[in-house]
Design an enzyme around this catalytic site. Structure first.
Site, mmCIF file in Angstrom:
data_model
loop_
_atom_site.group_PDB
_atom_site.id
_atom_site.type_symbol
_atom_site.label_atom_id
_atom_site.label_comp_id
_atom_site.label_asym_id
_atom_site.label_seq_id
_atom_site.Cartn_x
_atom_site.Cartn_y
_atom_site.Cartn_z
ATOM 1 N N SER A 143 -51.768 4.065 43.264
ATOM 2 C CA SER A 143 -51.490 2.827 42.551
ATOM 3 C C SER A 143 -52.154 1.679 43.286
ATOM 4 O O SER A 143 -52.259 1.690 44.517
ATOM 5 C CB SER A 143 -49.970 2.598 42.486
ATOM 6 O OG SER A 143 -49.672 1.263 42.158
ATOM 7 N N TYR B 238 -75.423 16.541 -1.846
ATOM 8 C CA TYR B 238 -75.460 15.651 -0.683
ATOM 9 C C TYR B 238 -75.104 14.232 -1.081
ATOM 10 O O TYR B 238 -75.519 13.732 -2.136
ATOM 11 C CB TYR B 238 -76.840 15.657 -0.029
ATOM 12 C CG TYR B 238 -76.902 14.731 1.171
ATOM 13 C CD1 TYR B 238 -76.405 15.133 2.396
ATOM 14 C CD2 TYR B 238 -77.417 13.438 1.044
ATOM 15 C CE1 TYR B 238 -76.422 14.283 3.493
ATOM 16 C CE2 TYR B 238 -77.444 12.580 2.128
ATOM 17 C CZ TYR B 238 -76.943 12.997 3.353
ATOM 18 O OH TYR B 238 -76.950 12.146 4.424
ATOM 19 N N THR C 246 -36.026 24.791 26.528
ATOM 20 C CA THR C 246 -36.039 24.560 25.085
ATOM 21 C C THR C 246 -35.332 23.232 24.851
ATOM 22 O O THR C 246 -34.351 22.921 25.539
ATOM 23 C CB THR C 246 -35.329 25.686 24.302
ATOM 24 O OG1 THR C 246 -33.948 25.716 24.675
ATOM 25 C CG2 THR C 246 -35.963 27.043 24.592
ATOM 26 N N HIS C 247 -35.832 22.446 23.924
ATOM 27 C CA HIS C 247 -35.296 21.097 23.673
ATOM 28 C C HIS C 247 -35.335 20.247 24.937
ATOM 29 O O HIS C 247 -34.565 19.317 25.100
ATOM 30 C CB HIS C 247 -33.867 21.154 23.123
ATOM 31 C CG HIS C 247 -33.701 22.063 21.961
ATOM 32 N ND1 HIS C 247 -34.055 21.717 20.674
ATOM 33 C CD2 HIS C 247 -33.245 23.346 21.882
ATOM 34 C CE1 HIS C 247 -33.815 22.720 19.854
ATOM 35 N NE2 HIS C 247 -33.326 23.738 20.570
ATOM 36 N N LYS D 270 -47.400 5.966 45.677
ATOM 37 C CA LYS D 270 -47.607 6.714 44.451
ATOM 38 C C LYS D 270 -48.694 7.787 44.611
ATOM 39 O O LYS D 270 -49.686 7.608 45.291
ATOM 40 C CB LYS D 270 -48.010 5.783 43.300
ATOM 41 C CG LYS D 270 -46.958 4.775 42.904
ATOM 42 C CD LYS D 270 -45.674 5.435 42.421
ATOM 43 C CE LYS D 270 -45.842 6.110 41.093
ATOM 44 N NZ LYS D 270 -46.143 5.167 40.020
#
Length: 472
Positions: free
Chosen positions: A277, A317, A155-156, A283
């Site tokens: 990458s 329309y 949470t947070h 990576k």
């Protein structure tokens, strides 16, 4: 060359610049199949009611089927017109001659467009609902395999409490179930046939909308022509359901992007879904999940765009409604594309039990369980909360994890601590003891998974009942 619209109304043709600005053909040629199916139903109704001669109706029907076959074969070239509807009429006139002029009897492009769009939205929603319910089923099956793996919840974006991976997976399955329910609602909003209301007020010709309804497999006909030709609520419903799915998919993607970083290390991606990458050889990037998250902006933007288009229109329309095409026609491929890659990717994400458990050791995630253990001894929760918080602070001062707190240290904070209270600091035990409905406890998670499956199944059946255009 005189254009069909202006030629039909006695004009001499539009300026090329006006045609280029006003034409929707580039986009709505994607509605060719829907337009042909709607026209087939319409001309069948015209022939059965005697509005046009049966022989002419058959000629038109054969011509429309020929256009469908040529489109399937990739040999159909539509003429440059304002839209796909007029392009079909012009091409039909070229191939079958005079009977083509009868096709538009008792029909306006207003109710024709409304019908095409409902057919399109119905098919898109049904296909997406089918795939989404399959995805939910896969999440449920994966959750059943992962009941023993424990990791921190957040949470947070701070470590909160221990949960099972099954609980984490079922949280997203529950969110996607709501999206499936939203798509089922879209199908409900497409159940009434617009065809037959004409430009705005109906027709004096003796048509029978019930014939068209049966042929196109709608559940009823719309109630009011003025409302029908200006209604795009069903399209907004699809765009909303899609945007909401992407919000959930984006949150799932963000979790997985974080979990697969070196800082978290909770999970890893197989090589066939991760990307490298161009410069950094080490990576292993979660591009797929970043793209799902990125495409959520387009889904939300499509909804906002159409809402903005329709918000100030008068009744009936208005040509502004042509601007629904870009956002609406993009939605099906966008939605199903994200669904398909998520279904491919999730089985290729592997969680690391040791790293997940290490995350629990460092974050004092069992502090609430400690407070609840004191509550079970009769201590008021607020006092127990303070006692647990005091022990957390003492451990932080001494560089200890909560599980490393000795009984002597705990009792120096509050004498109510004993060995039984401290035993709750084992993460797997903290998960196992959760008993409330909807919790991470094993019995509660299993009940959740059963409920997800029970609610998923009828939605999948609902999608399967929607007729495909090729079957109409």
């Amino acid at each position: 060359m005189a254009l069909a619209k202006t030629d039909a109304s006695g004009g001499s043709g539009l300026l090329p610049e006006v045609l280029a600005f006003s034409s929707s053909l580039a986009l709505d040629r994607q509605l060719l199949r829907e337009d042909l199916v709607g026209s087939l139903a319409h001309v069948t109704m015209l022939g059965r009611t005697g509005v046009i001669p049966v022989a002419d109706a058959r000629a038109i029907r054969d011509g429309l089927i020929d256009l469908w076959r040529r489109a399937d074969a990739g040999t159909l070239e539509l003429p440059d017109e304002e839209d796909v509807h007029m392009a079909v009429e012009v091409e039909l006139n070229r191939t079958i001659g005079a009977p083509a002029a009868l096709l538009h009897s008792a029909r306006s492009r207003n109710d024709q467009v409304a019908t095409d769009l409902r057919l399109h939205v119905r098919e898109v929603a049904a296909a997406a609902l089918s795939e989404l319910t399959d995805f939910i089923g896969e999440l449920v099956a994966r959750a059943r395999q992962e009941t023993g793996l424990i990791l921190p919840s957040y949470t947070h974006r701070q470590r909160a409490q221990p949960v099972s991976l099954a609980y984490w997976l079922s949280s997203y399955a529950a969110a996607f179930l709501r999206d499936a329910q939203a798509l089922a609602f879209v199908l409900d909003q497409c159940r009434l046939l617009p065809l037959g209301v004409g430009a705005i007020s109906g027709t004096s010709l003796p048509i029978d909308r019930e014939i068209s309804r049966q042929l196109l497999d709608f559940e009823g006909v719309t109630l009011n022509g003025m409302d029908t030709v200006g209604d795009r609520d069903f399209a907004l419903d699809l765009l909303y359901a899609t945007a909401r799915f992407f919000v959930h998919a984006s949150r799932l993607s963000t979790d997985l992007i974080d979990f697969t970083t070196q800082e978290f290390g909770f999970a890893s991606l197989s090589g066939d879904i991760s990307m490298g990458s161009s410069m950094m050889p080490q990576k292993k990037n979660p591009d797929l999940f970043e793209l799902v998250r990125g495409k959520s902006g387009r889904a939300v933007g499509n909804l906002m765009g159409l809402l903005t288009t329709v918000k100030g229109l008068p009744g009936g329309y208005n040509r502004d409604l042509q601007e629904d095409r870009a956002s609406l026609l993009e939605t099906g491929p966008l939605l199903r594309g994200a669904l398909s890659v998520l279904r491919l990717a999730l089985p290729r994400v592997t969680f690391n039990p040791e790293r997940c458990r290490a995350g629990l050791e460092e974050g004092f995630t069992q502090a609430t369980d400690l407070a609840e253990a004191l509550v079970k001894k009769g201590m008021p929760f607020r006092k127990a909360y303070m006692a647990a918080g005091a022990l957390v602070r003492r451990c932080q001062e001494q560089g200890l994890s909560l599980r490393e707190a000795t009984l002597a240290l705990a009792q120096s904070v509050d004498p109510a601590y004993d060995a039984q209270v401290l035993s709750v600091l084992e993460p797997s035990g903290a998960v196992a003891r959760k008993a409330s409905a909807g919790s991470t406890g094993p019995a509660a998670v299993e009940a959740t998974l059963r409920a997800l499956e029970a609610q998923r199944a009828p939605l999948a059946e609902r999608a399967a009942r929607v007729p495909k255009l090729t079957a109409l």
